[in-house]
Design a protein around this motif. Structure first.
Motif, short mmCIF file in Angstrom:
data_model
loop_
_atom_site.label_atom_id
_atom_site.label_comp_id
_atom_site.label_asym_id
_atom_site.label_seq_id
_atom_site.Cartn_x
_atom_site.Cartn_y
_atom_site.Cartn_z
N UNK A 568 0.81 -1.22 0.00
CA UNK A 568 0.00 0.00 0.00
C UNK A 568 0.84 1.27 0.00
N UNK A 569 2.01 1.26 0.62
CA UNK A 569 2.83 2.48 0.62
C UNK A 569 3.37 2.78 -0.78
N UNK A 570 3.79 1.76 -1.48
CA UNK A 570 4.28 1.96 -2.84
C UNK A 570 3.13 2.42 -3.74
N UNK A 571 1.94 1.84 -3.55
CA UNK A 571 0.78 2.26 -4.35
C UNK A 571 0.45 3.73 -4.10
N UNK A 572 0.49 4.16 -2.84
CA UNK A 572 0.19 5.56 -2.53
C UNK A 572 1.17 6.49 -3.21
N UNK A 573 2.45 6.13 -3.22
CA UNK A 573 3.45 6.98 -3.89
C UNK A 573 3.17 7.06 -5.39
N UNK A 574 2.74 5.97 -5.99
CA UNK A 574 2.45 5.98 -7.43
C UNK A 574 1.25 6.88 -7.72
N UNK A 575 0.21 6.79 -6.91
CA UNK A 575 -0.94 7.65 -7.13
C UNK A 575 -0.57 9.12 -6.98
N UNK A 576 0.24 9.44 -5.99
CA UNK A 576 0.65 10.83 -5.79
C UNK A 576 1.50 11.35 -6.94
N UNK A 577 2.32 10.47 -7.51
CA UNK A 577 3.23 10.90 -8.58
C UNK A 577 2.57 10.96 -9.94
N UNK A 578 1.56 10.11 -10.19
CA UNK A 578 1.06 9.93 -11.56
C UNK A 578 -0.37 10.38 -11.80
N UNK A 579 -1.18 10.53 -10.74
CA UNK A 579 -2.62 10.76 -10.96
C UNK A 579 -2.90 12.07 -11.67
N UNK A 580 -2.17 13.14 -11.33
CA UNK A 580 -2.53 14.46 -11.84
C UNK A 580 -2.26 14.64 -13.33
N UNK A 581 -1.55 13.71 -13.95
CA UNK A 581 -1.38 13.82 -15.39
C UNK A 581 -2.69 13.53 -16.14
N UNK A 582 -3.69 13.04 -15.40
CA UNK A 582 -4.97 12.69 -16.02
C UNK A 582 -6.01 13.80 -15.88
N UNK A 583 -5.64 14.97 -15.35
CA UNK A 583 -6.63 16.04 -15.12
C UNK A 583 -6.50 17.18 -16.12
N UNK A 584 -5.60 17.08 -17.09
CA UNK A 584 -5.41 18.16 -18.05
C UNK A 584 -6.55 18.18 -19.07
N UNK A 585 -6.73 19.31 -19.73
CA UNK A 585 -7.76 19.40 -20.76
C UNK A 585 -7.44 18.45 -21.91
N UNK A 586 -6.18 18.29 -22.25
CA UNK A 586 -5.82 17.37 -23.34
C UNK A 586 -6.22 15.95 -23.01
N UNK A 587 -5.91 15.51 -21.77
CA UNK A 587 -6.26 14.14 -21.38
C UNK A 587 -7.78 13.94 -21.42
N UNK A 588 -8.52 14.96 -20.97
CA UNK A 588 -9.97 14.84 -20.99
C UNK A 588 -10.52 14.88 -22.41
N UNK A 589 -9.93 15.68 -23.28
CA UNK A 589 -10.42 15.73 -24.66
C UNK A 589 -10.30 14.36 -25.32
#
Length: 594
Positions: A568-589
């Protein structure tokens, strides 16, 4: 504008208009009157001796919101009437008797009076009381200020999926106020289901000049995000965007109330309206919420009656929430430049994540007391596929914002599984397993997949509810039984319950039924019980123990606990490092184009 009356030369601006009762809503949420007045043409007709008390959920002015959280520097009451009346404004607080702020005898012939209100303090709520000394007509009223408002241009985004009758009703309510509300810049309807074909729906869309966008089903997160994204680049140039459910019961005057508040909070806050239960229209479901350790949601005022003075006292001080529910939540669009768009969580918890992200950027989520909509309670929505999204997104949000509350520990995940097994919710337990496994797999395994494809898989696995159709059974007379406090006491209790279910003979279910919120390992018997899917208990499911499924589930739960402990600690670090790349307008388009 200048208004005649006691202080005729003082410019005043509306903070909160006086709302006369809506025709199909409980009158005592707006007004308590003895004897009841007659309402016609937007006027209250009162007999001599009538006492009108506007110190109610929709008409009290909540100082705990306005004075700490807005630019308002002064307050006054504006009132127009025909007849002679005694007008009082009281400061009410939950912990002390009312204090009289002003008392005036007025005799009006349609003109407007302005009564200044001083030395109110910053807590409590103001209540207008009108005692009619002769037959009176109350024409209109409002709490006002001399502080100049900021301009507001509001866009409304509605996400809908195969609920055209409810959508049509919401659009018609909006259309009824459209011409009298210049602040309403644009209405955007994002349809993710079957084509909207009803004539009444088309007329309402045309009356509003609404923009209709059809797209694949990307869940509530995808529908609301499309509305946000379109509003952010709209030629109408809105300053704020209101996310609003399609299946609410809307008093359209709430839109004006929201705009009046936004004019004094600006870009510093996201404002939310309360959710009242459709089934029990005086009962509050939530008016903002915060997360607590383990990322359980603490909903402000949940289950309280809004006609009780003690419930209004909960809002004598208004503290920032961690989020406002997207059934009615207005976001300053300038915030998107800092936060990006919501995370593609599909459904459940998307509003929590975005509210937490707004807070991290200094934009408070504030409940707006006196503003609310009616919505079906969530207690009947107990499908395991919803449990999957609930628990997966809980783990994701907790990993992204651990500073707000302690994330679930491995033992908490184990407890979530065992609790559902004890309650004979075997499909729900499997949904929690899948949620935890997908969380451990990381953001690319979840968020990078086409949402519709993942959702089909979830429905294929978890569409069927636990239990079989049972007999009708009314709610029980006793309150919900609490769980034992403390980790080790709870572990011991869970072991006891597992042994009890294994050894006790199967029995007929008890005479009373439980709602989803009442079900926990301490409230269910070791044998069968009934879960009601409606308020009255006419539609119930019977949930029965299945010992082989129980112990297979326990074995899987222990294996998952071990995996979660290690990963779970490694998973939390991955979510913190990678999740926000999915909130851009390009990703949503890219998602919108799927």
């Amino acid at each position: 504008m200048n208004v005649p009356g006691i202080f005729p030369n003082e410019p005043t601006y509306r903070l909160q208009e006086l709302l006369f009762p809506a025709s199909d809503r409980p009158e005592d949420l707006y007004l308590r009157a003895d004897p009841p007045p007659r309402q016609a043409g937007g006027i209250l007709y009162c007999a001599a001796g009538t006492r009108l008390d506007f110190g109610t959920w929709f008409n009290a002015l909540y100082l705990g919101f306005w004075l700490p959280h807005s630019r308002v520097a002064d307050l006054a009451l504006r009132l127009a009437l025909n007849g002679r009346a005694r007008v009082l404004v009281e400061l009410r607080r939950a912990d002390r008797p009312p204090r009289l702020l002003t008392l005036q005898e007025l005799e009006g012939a349609g003109e407007t009076f302005v009564l200044p209100l001083k030395e109110t303090g910053e807590t409590g709520h103001l209540a207008l009381v009108v005692e009619c000394l002769s037959p009176c007509q109350i024409l209109h009223g409002a709490f006002v200020t001399g502080t100049d408002p900021d301009p507001v241009r509001l866009s409304v985004g509605i996400c809908t999926f195969n609920r055209e009758p409810q959508l049509c009703q919401t659009l018609q309510a909006l259309a009824s106020i459209r011409r009298s509300l210049p602040e309403l810049a644009e209405v955007i309807v994002v349809n993710q289901g079957a084509a909207l074909s009803g004539e009444a729906t088309q007329r309402a869309l045309e009356s509003l000049g609404a923009r209709l966008i059809d797209q694949p089903n990307l869940g509530g997160a995808g529908g609301f995000t499309r509305g946000l994204a379109e509003a952010a680049t709209s030629a109408a140039e809105p300053s704020h965007h209101l996310l609003m459910d399609d299946d609410i019961l809307l008093d359209p005057r709430m839109i004006r109330r929201l705009c009046d508040a936004l004019a004094y909070t600006g870009d510093s806050a996201a404002l939310g309206g309360a959710m009242l239960e459709t089934e029990r229209p005086r009962v509050l479901h939530e008016a903002g919420a915060r997360v607590r350790p383990g990322w359980h949601v603490n909903s402000y005022g949940m289950g309280r009656s809004l006609v009780r003075p003690q419930t209004l006292g909960l809002f004598d001080r208004v503290e920032p929430a961690h989020y406002n529910g997207w059934w009615f939540c207005a976001v300053p669009l300038a915030a998107l430049r800092r936060t990006g768009l919501p995370l593609p969580l599909f459904i459940r918890g998307d509003d929590i994540e975005f509210g937490c992200r707004l807070g991290a950027q200094g934009i408070e989520s504030l409940p707006l007391p006196g503003c609310g909509v009616w919505h079906d309670a969530f207690a009947a929505k107990a499908q395991p596929w919803l449990t999957y999204y609930d628990y997966r997104n809980l783990l994701i949000n907790a990993a992204l914002y651990p500073q707000l509350a302690r994330p679930p520990r491995p033992v908490d995940v184990l407890g979530a599984l065992i609790a559902r097994l004890i309650c004979h919710q075997y499909r729900m337990a499997r949904a929690v397993e899948a949620a935890a496994e997908d969380y451990l797999a990381g953001p690319e395994a979840v968020l990078a997949r086409p949402p519709a494809e993942l959702h089909r898989e979830v429905l294929d696995r978890f569409a069927q509810e636990d239990g079989t159709q049972g007999r009708a059974a009314p709610p029980g007379p006793r309150p919900m039984t609490p769980m034992p406090a403390g980790l080790w006491r709870r572990v011991g209790y869970f072991i006891y319950r597992l042994v009890q279910i294994t050894l006790v003979a199967r029995k007929e279910p008890p005479a009373h039924s439980l709602s989803l919120y009442e079900i926990n390992p301490a409230s269910v018997p070791p044998g069968a019980y009934l879960r009601r899917r409606d308020m009255e208990g006419q539609d119930c499911l019977e949930l029965s123990p299945d010992r082989p499924r129980l112990w297979r589930g326990v074995a899987r739960a222990l294996w998952l606990w071990l995996r979660f402990l290690c990963l779970h600690r490694r998973a939390a670090r991955r979510w913190q490092a990678e999740a926000m790349r999915h909130v851009s307008r390009r990703a949503w388009d890219e998602r919108f184009a799927q």
